[in-house]
Motif scaffolding. Structure first.
Motif, mmCIF file in Angstrom:
data_model
loop_
_atom_site.group_PDB
_atom_site.id
_atom_site.type_symbol
_atom_site.label_atom_id
_atom_site.label_comp_id
_atom_site.label_asym_id
_atom_site.label_seq_id
_atom_site.Cartn_x
_atom_site.Cartn_y
_atom_site.Cartn_z
ATOM 1 N N UNK A 128 0.718 -1.181 -0.042
ATOM 2 C CA UNK A 128 -0.073 -0.046 0.038
ATOM 3 C C UNK A 128 0.986 1.119 -0.137
ATOM 4 N N UNK A 129 1.938 1.109 0.705
ATOM 5 C CA UNK A 129 2.635 2.429 0.849
ATOM 6 C C UNK A 129 3.401 2.518 -0.318
ATOM 7 N N UNK A 130 3.721 1.385 -1.174
ATOM 8 C CA UNK A 130 4.605 1.923 -2.538
ATOM 9 C C UNK A 130 3.793 2.497 -3.468
ATOM 10 N N UNK A 131 2.422 2.019 -3.280
ATOM 11 C CA UNK A 131 1.465 2.587 -4.332
ATOM 12 C C UNK A 131 1.194 4.231 -4.125
ATOM 13 N N UNK A 132 1.165 4.510 -2.952
ATOM 14 C CA UNK A 132 0.801 5.928 -2.506
ATOM 15 C C UNK A 132 2.043 6.684 -2.731
ATOM 16 N N UNK A 133 3.271 5.937 -2.698
ATOM 17 C CA UNK A 133 4.648 6.649 -2.726
ATOM 18 C C UNK A 133 4.756 6.853 -4.285
ATOM 19 N N UNK A 134 4.372 5.948 -5.069
ATOM 20 C CA UNK A 134 4.518 6.135 -6.469
ATOM 21 C C UNK A 134 3.691 7.224 -7.121
ATOM 22 N N UNK A 135 2.378 7.337 -6.524
ATOM 23 C CA UNK A 135 1.435 8.236 -6.908
ATOM 24 C C UNK A 135 1.895 9.736 -6.442
ATOM 25 N N UNK A 136 2.592 9.932 -5.243
ATOM 26 C CA UNK A 136 2.995 11.106 -4.855
ATOM 27 C C UNK A 136 4.445 11.579 -5.699
ATOM 28 N N UNK A 137 5.083 10.577 -5.896
ATOM 29 C CA UNK A 137 6.336 10.897 -6.668
ATOM 30 C C UNK A 137 6.019 11.302 -8.227
ATOM 31 N N UNK A 138 5.109 10.682 -8.753
ATOM 32 C CA UNK A 138 4.634 10.823 -10.150
ATOM 33 C C UNK A 138 3.910 12.307 -10.286
ATOM 34 N N UNK A 139 3.147 12.600 -9.468
ATOM 35 C CA UNK A 139 2.611 14.097 -9.585
ATOM 36 C C UNK A 139 3.251 15.218 -8.929
ATOM 37 N N UNK A 140 4.372 14.775 -8.309
ATOM 38 C CA UNK A 140 5.116 16.043 -7.681
ATOM 39 C C UNK A 140 5.533 16.897 -8.759
ATOM 40 N N UNK A 141 6.094 16.699 -9.809
ATOM 41 C CA UNK A 141 6.432 17.677 -10.991
ATOM 42 C C UNK A 141 5.534 18.467 -11.521
ATOM 43 N N UNK A 142 4.248 17.826 -11.345
ATOM 44 C CA UNK A 142 3.080 18.661 -11.992
ATOM 45 C C UNK A 142 2.542 19.491 -10.989
ATOM 46 N N UNK A 143 2.403 19.137 -9.848
ATOM 47 C CA UNK A 143 2.213 20.004 -8.671
ATOM 48 C C UNK A 143 3.384 21.270 -8.852
ATOM 49 N N UNK A 144 4.482 20.949 -8.476
ATOM 50 C CA UNK A 144 5.570 21.936 -8.549
ATOM 51 C C UNK A 144 5.495 22.856 -9.894
#
Length: 468
Positions: free
Chosen positions: A295-311
């Motif tokens: 579960x944590x890896x999927x959440x981490x993947x989602x967060x890392x994936x959208x980080x450039x989009x948010x920034x």
């Protein structure tokens, strides 16, 4: 120029859900494969029926995962600076930030590997490896994965962050997946074919180390092939130490590093407290933690994936789009974590039995531990999403506060308190309780930021300037 325009279209014009899927889906898949390969060592070692071998790999996890803390220090910070620089139309600053991140990560990795070489025996004792048989096995695993091949682990993770910061989520995820698949293939080869019986833990360490080196080589080749199209650059220069680049990278990377570091310290404390109850319980909690990592890896993947989009959208001034990205990705993360929680509650014993062949007590305790740990999944997913948001927008203080609350300040004291009141299981309950508290605080900090964030309602978007 065409490449830059395609990236700009993805960040600025592609519908939010489509942009999230394009950036995050490959990252989530890559993270899942990464966790599977992380589990591969435990799975194959579990075929031996030795709790001592399972425990040896388990207690090395914090030391090995500290390599991830190093890569996060420079990778998360570097990717945030790169994404925001691109949003401001400053590709040269992005290039210098990537160079600083690469050389900084390399230097710190070398220092840590040397420290692990000199201090590995007291280090392993502190991690819960006081049993002589476990200690000897863990020492060989640590030597190969951290001392010899540690640079491969840190640099492959760092380069994945940097490549992803340009919107190249697929290339980054392929590299992570490549390392995982190589590890899964090499594990049985070294454990059961090349090395003699009794050296399965060492074989697992060699397979892990080689797979990370292969992933590092892949990323180097990707970056060399993209020369002229990518802003990432590794040529060292004095300029990479100017214009506030080091402080910008480290101020955002430090909370990410500390979050991973405190997570490892938390796991080490848990293992140490559990060691008082015997190897069987240590093996059970070790496997339960690894299963719960899905579960944590999927959440981490989602967060890392959208980080450039948010920034990017934060820096460019499109805060309406930024908020939509945050809320959509957070909702997806919580739903994924909730699904994993339900699976763990329903199939806890079969999941633990995949990794422990013998020892009914280990399986029984592992299943009960997993049912406790998984309850915190949805709350942890929400908190992690907002931590990543603050990293992406350059708000190091808020992400730092949440990082040390999530792992360190709350859960470690709770482990000792609850262990006294509720032996064995109280240690494990500290994790989901902390996740719930941290989730509530994260929501409050996020709402406060939306109301009072600096320039949050600015609508002007500077025109990006790209190199030809």
């Amino acid at each position: 120029m065409k490449e830059a325009m395609r990236e700009r279209e993805l960040f600025e014009e592609t519908p939010v859900l489509s942009a999230i899927m394009k950036l995050a889906l490959p990252t989530v898949i890559g993270q899942i494969i990464g966790v599977i390969y992380n589990m591969a060592d435990t799975f194959f070692i579990g075929r031996t029926g030795s709790e001592a071998m399972v425990t040896a790999v388990t207690i090395c996890m914090p030391a090995f995962m500290f390599l991830t803390a190093i890569s996060n220090l420079f990778g998360v910070g570097g990717s945030s600076v790169i994404a925001r620089a691109l949003g401001q139309g400053r590709p040269e600053r992005a290039r210098l930030a990537s160079a600083f991140a690469m050389w900084g990560c390399l230097c710190v990795s070398v220092i840590y590997s040397l420290a692990a070489l000199v201090l590995r025996h007291p280090f392993l004792d502190a991690l819960g490896g006081r049993d002589p048989g476990v200690h000897q096995l863990a020492s060989g695993y640590l030597f190969v994965t951290v001392v010899i091949c540690g640079i491969g682990t840190t640099m492959s993770n760092l380069l994945a962050h940097l490549v992803r910061s340009e919107g190249r989520s697929l290339e980054a995820s392929v590299g992570i997946a490549l390392g995982g698949l190589c590890n899964i293939a090499l594990d049985p080869l070294f454990m059961f074919v090349i090395l003699t019986p009794g050296h399965e833990v060492l074989g697992a360490g060699i397979a892990t180390g080689l797979s990370n080196l292969i992933a590092m080589v892949y990323f180097i080749l990707v970056i060399r092939a993209g020369r002229g199209k990518m802003v990432i650059g590794f040529t060292p220069s004095g300029a990479m130490l100017q214009d506030g680049i080091p402080s910008a990278v480290l101020s955002i990377g430090l909370p990410a590093c500390l979050m991973t570091l405190f997570e490892n310290i938390s796991y080490a404390v848990l293992d140490n407290l559990m060691s008082a109850y015997g190897i069987l319980l240590q093996a059970g909690i070790g496997v339960a933690k690894k299963v719960n990592m899905l579960a944590h890896c999927m959440v981490r993947g989602m967060a890392q994936g959208v980080l450039p989009l948010i920034g990017y959208n934060y820096a460019s001034g499109d805060h309406r789009r930024m908020r939509k990205v945050v809320l959509t990705s957070t909702t997806i993360s919580v739903l994924l974590a909730a699904a994993c929680m339900l699976l763990s509650l329903a199939f806890s014993r079969p999941l633990i039995s995949l990794f422990i062949q013998n020892g009914t007590d280990s399986v029984d305790y592992g299943a009960r531990f997993l049912r406790i740990l998984c309850i915190g999944g949805p709350f942890s997913a929400c908190a992690y999403a907002f931590i990543s948001f603050f990293q992406a927008t350059g708000n190091g203080l808020r992400s730092f506060i949440l990082a040390i609350l999530r792992k360190g300040l709350l859960d470690i004291p709770l482990m000792f308190i609850l262990n006294s009141a509720y032996p064995i299981f109280g240690i494990v309950w500290a994790t989901p309780i902390t996740d719930m508290v941290c989730c509530a605080i994260a929501i409050l900090l996020f709402m406060h930021f939306l109301r009072h964030g600096t320039n949050l309602h600015r609508t002007h978007r500077p025109q990006p300037v790209y190199d030809d």
